[in-house]
Design a protein around this motif. Structure first.
Motif, PDB file in Angstrom:
ATOM      1  N   VAL A 149    -112.919  76.312  38.412  1.00  0.00           N
ATOM      2  CA  VAL A 149    -111.536  76.775  38.565  1.00  0.00           C
ATOM      3  C   VAL A 149    -110.731  75.822  39.449  1.00  0.00           C
ATOM      4  CG1 VAL A 149    -110.077  78.640  39.412  1.00  0.00           C
ATOM      5  CG2 VAL A 149    -112.192  79.176  38.188  1.00  0.00           C
ATOM      6  N   LEU A 150    -111.306  75.401  40.571  1.00  0.00           N
ATOM      7  CA  LEU A 150    -110.600  74.508  41.484  1.00  0.00           C
ATOM      8  C   LEU A 150    -110.287  73.167  40.827  1.00  0.00           C
ATOM      9  CD1 LEU A 150    -112.563  75.115  44.823  1.00  0.00           C
ATOM     10  CD2 LEU A 150    -110.346  76.065  44.162  1.00  0.00           C
ATOM     11  N   THR A 151    -111.271  72.620  40.112  1.00  0.00           N
ATOM     12  CA  THR A 151    -111.049  71.322  39.469  1.00  0.00           C
ATOM     13  C   THR A 151    -110.077  71.444  38.310  1.00  0.00           C
ATOM     14  OG1 THR A 151    -113.335  70.775  40.040  1.00  0.00           O
ATOM     15  CG2 THR A 151    -112.200  69.275  38.548  1.00  0.00           C
ATOM     16  N   TYR A 152    -110.105  72.574  37.618  1.00  0.00           N
ATOM     17  CA  TYR A 152    -109.110  72.799  36.568  1.00  0.00           C
ATOM     18  C   TYR A 152    -107.703  72.692  37.143  1.00  0.00           C
ATOM     19  CZ  TYR A 152    -106.336  75.046  32.969  1.00  0.00           C
ATOM     20  OH  TYR A 152    -105.370  75.307  32.033  1.00  0.00           O
ATOM     21  N   GLY A 153    -107.462  73.354  38.265  1.00  0.00           N
ATOM     22  CA  GLY A 153    -106.142  73.296  38.885  1.00  0.00           C
ATOM     23  C   GLY A 153    -105.760  71.889  39.300  1.00  0.00           C
ATOM     24  N   LEU A 154    -106.731  71.136  39.813  1.00  0.00           N
ATOM     25  CA  LEU A 154    -106.460  69.766  40.233  1.00  0.00           C
ATOM     26  C   LEU A 154    -106.101  68.884  39.038  1.00  0.00           C
ATOM     27  CD1 LEU A 154    -106.536  67.377  42.258  1.00  0.00           C
ATOM     28  CD2 LEU A 154    -109.007  67.236  41.799  1.00  0.00           C
ATOM     29  N   VAL A 155    -106.925  68.895  37.996  1.00  0.00           N
ATOM     30  CA  VAL A 155    -106.700  68.014  36.848  1.00  0.00           C
ATOM     31  C   VAL A 155    -105.465  68.447  36.069  1.00  0.00           C
ATOM     32  CG1 VAL A 155    -107.714  67.102  34.714  1.00  0.00           C
ATOM     33  CG2 VAL A 155    -109.148  67.447  36.729  1.00  0.00           C
ATOM     34  N   TYR A 156    -105.186  69.747  36.014  1.00  0.00           N
ATOM     35  CA  TYR A 156    -103.951  70.222  35.371  1.00  0.00           C
ATOM     36  C   TYR A 156    -102.731  69.639  36.081  1.00  0.00           C
ATOM     37  CZ  TYR A 156    -100.812  73.470  32.968  1.00  0.00           C
ATOM     38  OH  TYR A 156     -99.813  74.015  32.202  1.00  0.00           O
ATOM     39  N   THR A 157    -102.788  69.596  37.407  1.00  0.00           N
ATOM     40  CA  THR A 157    -101.687  69.016  38.178  1.00  0.00           C
ATOM     41  C   THR A 157    -101.565  67.522  37.919  1.00  0.00           C
ATOM     42  OG1 THR A 157    -101.996  70.689  39.908  1.00  0.00           O
ATOM     43  CG2 THR A 157    -100.760  68.707  40.499  1.00  0.00           C
ATOM     44  N   VAL A 158    -102.693  66.836  37.832  1.00  0.00           N
ATOM     45  CA  VAL A 158    -102.685  65.403  37.521  1.00  0.00           C
ATOM     46  C   VAL A 158    -102.033  65.167  36.162  1.00  0.00           C
ATOM     47  CG1 VAL A 158    -104.111  63.381  37.036  1.00  0.00           C
ATOM     48  CG2 VAL A 158    -104.701  64.885  38.939  1.00  0.00           C
ATOM     49  N   TYR A 159    -102.402  65.977  35.181  1.00  0.00           N
ATOM     50  CA  TYR A 159    -101.823  65.839  33.845  1.00  0.00           C
ATOM     51  C   TYR A 159    -100.318  66.072  33.870  1.00  0.00           C
ATOM     52  CZ  TYR A 159    -104.794  64.893  29.819  1.00  0.00           C
ATOM     53  OH  TYR A 159    -105.527  64.262  28.850  1.00  0.00           O
ATOM     54  N   ALA A 160     -99.894  67.109  34.577  1.00  0.00           N
ATOM     55  CA  ALA A 160     -98.477  67.474  34.566  1.00  0.00           C
ATOM     56  C   ALA A 160     -97.605  66.439  35.259  1.00  0.00           C
ATOM     57  CB  ALA A 160     -98.291  68.839  35.221  1.00  0.00           C
ATOM     58  N   THR A 161     -98.120  65.801  36.309  1.00  0.00           N
ATOM     59  CA  THR A 161     -97.283  64.914  37.115  1.00  0.00           C
ATOM     60  C   THR A 161     -97.534  63.433  36.877  1.00  0.00           C
ATOM     61  OG1 THR A 161     -98.883  64.999  38.952  1.00  0.00           O
ATOM     62  CG2 THR A 161     -97.107  66.633  38.944  1.00  0.00           C
ATOM     63  N   ALA A 162     -98.721  63.070  36.351  1.00  0.00           N
ATOM     64  CA  ALA A 162     -99.051  61.647  36.223  1.00  0.00           C
ATOM     65  C   ALA A 162     -99.359  61.204  34.804  1.00  0.00           C
ATOM     66  CB  ALA A 162    -100.246  61.308  37.134  1.00  0.00           C
ATOM     67  N   ILE A 163     -99.776  62.108  33.929  1.00  0.00           N
ATOM     68  CA  ILE A 163    -100.222  61.706  32.590  1.00  0.00           C
ATOM     69  C   ILE A 163     -99.241  62.125  31.503  1.00  0.00           C
ATOM     70  CG2 ILE A 163    -102.036  62.019  30.852  1.00  0.00           C
ATOM     71  CD1 ILE A 163    -104.071  62.195  33.067  1.00  0.00           C
ATOM     72  N   ASP A 164     -98.659  63.290  31.611  1.00  0.00           N
ATOM     73  CA  ASP A 164     -97.751  63.815  30.593  1.00  0.00           C
ATOM     74  C   ASP A 164     -96.644  62.799  30.258  1.00  0.00           C
ATOM     75  OD1 ASP A 164     -95.972  65.218  28.997  1.00  0.00           O
ATOM     76  OD2 ASP A 164     -96.096  67.052  30.186  1.00  0.00           O
ATOM     77  N   LYS A 166     -93.902  63.257  28.947  1.00  0.00           N
ATOM     78  CA  LYS A 166     -92.580  63.857  29.157  1.00  0.00           C
ATOM     79  C   LYS A 166     -92.291  64.131  30.634  1.00  0.00           C
ATOM     80  CE  LYS A 166     -91.885  64.449  24.643  1.00  0.00           C
ATOM     81  NZ  LYS A 166     -90.799  63.797  23.886  1.00  0.00           N
ATOM     82  N   ARG A 167     -93.116  63.606  31.547  1.00  0.00           N
ATOM     83  CA  ARG A 167     -92.978  63.945  32.959  1.00  0.00           C
ATOM     84  C   ARG A 167     -91.680  63.433  33.567  1.00  0.00           C
ATOM     85  NH1 ARG A 167     -96.225  59.688  32.321  1.00  0.00           N
ATOM     86  NH2 ARG A 167     -95.959  57.855  33.664  1.00  0.00           N
ATOM     87  N   GLY A 168     -91.122  62.332  33.048  1.00  0.00           N
ATOM     88  CA  GLY A 168     -89.871  61.787  33.558  1.00  0.00           C
ATOM     89  C   GLY A 168     -89.960  61.416  35.026  1.00  0.00           C
ATOM     90  N   SER A 169     -88.930  61.793  35.783  1.00  0.00           N
ATOM     91  CA  SER A 169     -88.887  61.443  37.210  1.00  0.00           C
ATOM     92  C   SER A 169     -89.909  62.213  38.034  1.00  0.00           C
ATOM     93  CB  SER A 169     -87.483  61.715  37.766  1.00  0.00           C
ATOM     94  OG  SER A 169     -87.147  63.087  37.614  1.00  0.00           O
ATOM     95  N   LEU A 170     -90.540  63.224  37.439  1.00  0.00           N
ATOM     96  CA  LEU A 170     -91.555  63.993  38.149  1.00  0.00           C
ATOM     97  C   LEU A 170     -92.732  63.108  38.557  1.00  0.00           C
ATOM     98  CD1 LEU A 170     -92.244  66.923  39.023  1.00  0.00           C
ATOM     99  CD2 LEU A 170     -93.498  67.163  36.879  1.00  0.00           C
ATOM    100  N   GLY A 171     -92.923  61.999  37.847  1.00  0.00           N
ATOM    101  CA  GLY A 171     -94.029  61.106  38.160  1.00  0.00           C
ATOM    102  C   GLY A 171     -93.950  60.506  39.550  1.00  0.00           C
ATOM    103  N   THR A 172     -92.748  60.472  40.133  1.00  0.00           N
ATOM    104  CA  THR A 172     -92.598  59.885  41.464  1.00  0.00           C
ATOM    105  C   THR A 172     -93.270  60.730  42.538  1.00  0.00           C
ATOM    106  OG1 THR A 172     -90.450  60.967  41.759  1.00  0.00           O
ATOM    107  CG2 THR A 172     -90.449  58.738  40.834  1.00  0.00           C
ATOM    108  N   ILE A 173     -93.430  62.030  42.289  1.00  0.00           N
ATOM    109  CA  ILE A 173     -94.074  62.885  43.287  1.00  0.00           C
ATOM    110  C   ILE A 173     -95.517  63.188  42.930  1.00  0.00           C
ATOM    111  CG2 ILE A 173     -91.857  63.958  43.831  1.00  0.00           C
ATOM    112  CD1 ILE A 173     -93.028  66.524  42.440  1.00  0.00           C
ATOM    113  N   ALA A 174     -96.065  62.506  41.922  1.00  0.00           N
ATOM    114  CA  ALA A 174     -97.440  62.772  41.493  1.00  0.00           C
ATOM    115  C   ALA A 174     -98.446  62.654  42.638  1.00  0.00           C
ATOM    116  CB  ALA A 174     -97.817  61.850  40.341  1.00  0.00           C
ATOM    117  N   PRO A 175     -98.444  61.566  43.420  1.00  0.00           N
ATOM    118  CA  PRO A 175     -99.429  61.484  44.513  1.00  0.00           C
ATOM    119  C   PRO A 175     -99.311  62.638  45.504  1.00  0.00           C
ATOM    120  CG  PRO A 175     -98.440  59.337  44.109  1.00  0.00           C
ATOM    121  CD  PRO A 175     -97.640  60.330  43.319  1.00  0.00           C
ATOM    122  N   LEU A 176     -98.082  63.030  45.833  1.00  0.00           N
ATOM    123  CA  LEU A 176     -97.884  64.137  46.773  1.00  0.00           C
ATOM    124  C   LEU A 176     -98.390  65.446  46.182  1.00  0.00           C
ATOM    125  CD1 LEU A 176     -96.747  65.285  49.393  1.00  0.00           C
ATOM    126  CD2 LEU A 176     -94.516  65.456  48.266  1.00  0.00           C
ATOM    127  N   ALA A 177     -98.037  65.710  44.920  1.00  0.00           N
ATOM    128  CA  ALA A 177     -98.476  66.949  44.277  1.00  0.00           C
ATOM    129  C   ALA A 177     -99.993  67.020  44.191  1.00  0.00           C
ATOM    130  CB  ALA A 177     -97.858  67.058  42.884  1.00  0.00           C
TER     131      ALA A 177
END
Length: 255
Positions: A149-164, A166-177
């Motif tokens: 469960v914990l790793t799912y949440g981590l990798v889901y966040t990585v996908y949403a902010t760094a891999i997607d 369609k992330r657009g400008s959201l990628g700038t906060i990927a390391p912080l997220a």
């Protein structure tokens, strides 16, 4: 980010300079992350003889891991994608965002980076790495589920902010997220199984400190969680990618 595709990798990818640079980035960044994260545990052990989990100790360890992961991801995301974690790489692999050759290179670099970091801690601090283990009364199956469960949440966040794509400008906060979700998950999982979420981060301390209790859950759990996050985000959240046309569309006046 390249389009989704499943591939072993080109013949020249194994020796391409980009592959070498990305692999080195994964090695050094993983080393930075593990050194600071595991080092924070040893520092607390050095300052306090009582090594039991207390709220203040848990917060300090979570903060050290989150800050070091934030810095390590930020320093490598433009070169390798900032994986630093075999579970993240596995999630990208099952989602078709990385070739098998590149994934194997990343896994080797991440494991070596963790080992080197722990060896440096052993020499510099003179203390065996503490490693991860399941707390008394928790049980391996509960620890395994928690890691999933914990790793799912981590990798889901990585996908949403760094891999997607369609992330657009959201990628700038990927390391912080990524750093924040890692810290938050340690606050949840720390008292139960340490909250590893990273097979490489667990392997280095286990090997150098020779502490193998419950070690298998820190491989199986994160890989299952990371793989599920990659598949679910890739096929249920990211819109279907449009087909690649091989011809020029007609001009409006030609219809």
């Amino acid at each position: 980010m390249p389009p989704r595709r499943y591939a072993f990798g080109r013949a020249d990818e194994a020796t391409h300079p980009d592959s070498m640079r990305a692999t080195l980035a994964e090695f050094f960044s993983t080393c930075i992350f593990v050194f600071a994260g595991e080092g924070s545990v040893l520092a607390l052990d050095k300052m306090h003889k009582d090594t039991s989990t207390t709220p203040a100790r848990l917060v300090m360890i979570a903060l050290a891991h989150g800050l070091s992961l934030f810095s390590a991801v930020a320093s490598s995301i433009n070169v390798s994608g900032g994986h630093l974690n075999p579970a993240v790489t596995f999630g990208a692999l099952v989602g078709g965002r990385i070739t098998l050759i590149r994934a194997v290179y990343y896994w080797v670099a991440q494991l070596l980076g963790s080992i080197v970091a722990c060896l440096l801690l052993l020499v510099a601090a003179g203390m065996r790495p503490a490693g991860f283990y399941v707390a008394s009364g928790v049980g391996e199956l509960r620890g395994l589920l928690l890691e999933i469960v914990l790793t799912y949440g981590l990798v889901y966040t990585v996908y949403a902010t760094a891999i997607d794509p369609k992330r657009g400008s959201l990628g700038t906060i990927a390391p912080l997220a990524i750093g924040l979700i890692f810290s938050a998950n340690i606050l949840v999982g720390g008292p139960f199984d340490g909250g590893a979420m990273n097979p490489a981060g667990a392997f280095g301390p286990a090997l150098v400190g020779w502490r193998w209790n419950n070690h298998w859950i820190y491989w199986v759990g994160p890989l299952i969680g990371g793989g599920l996050a990659g598949l679910i985000y890739e096929y249920m959240v990211i819109p279907a990618e449009p087909p690649h046309h091989t011809h020029q569309p007609l001009a409006p006046e030609d219809y």
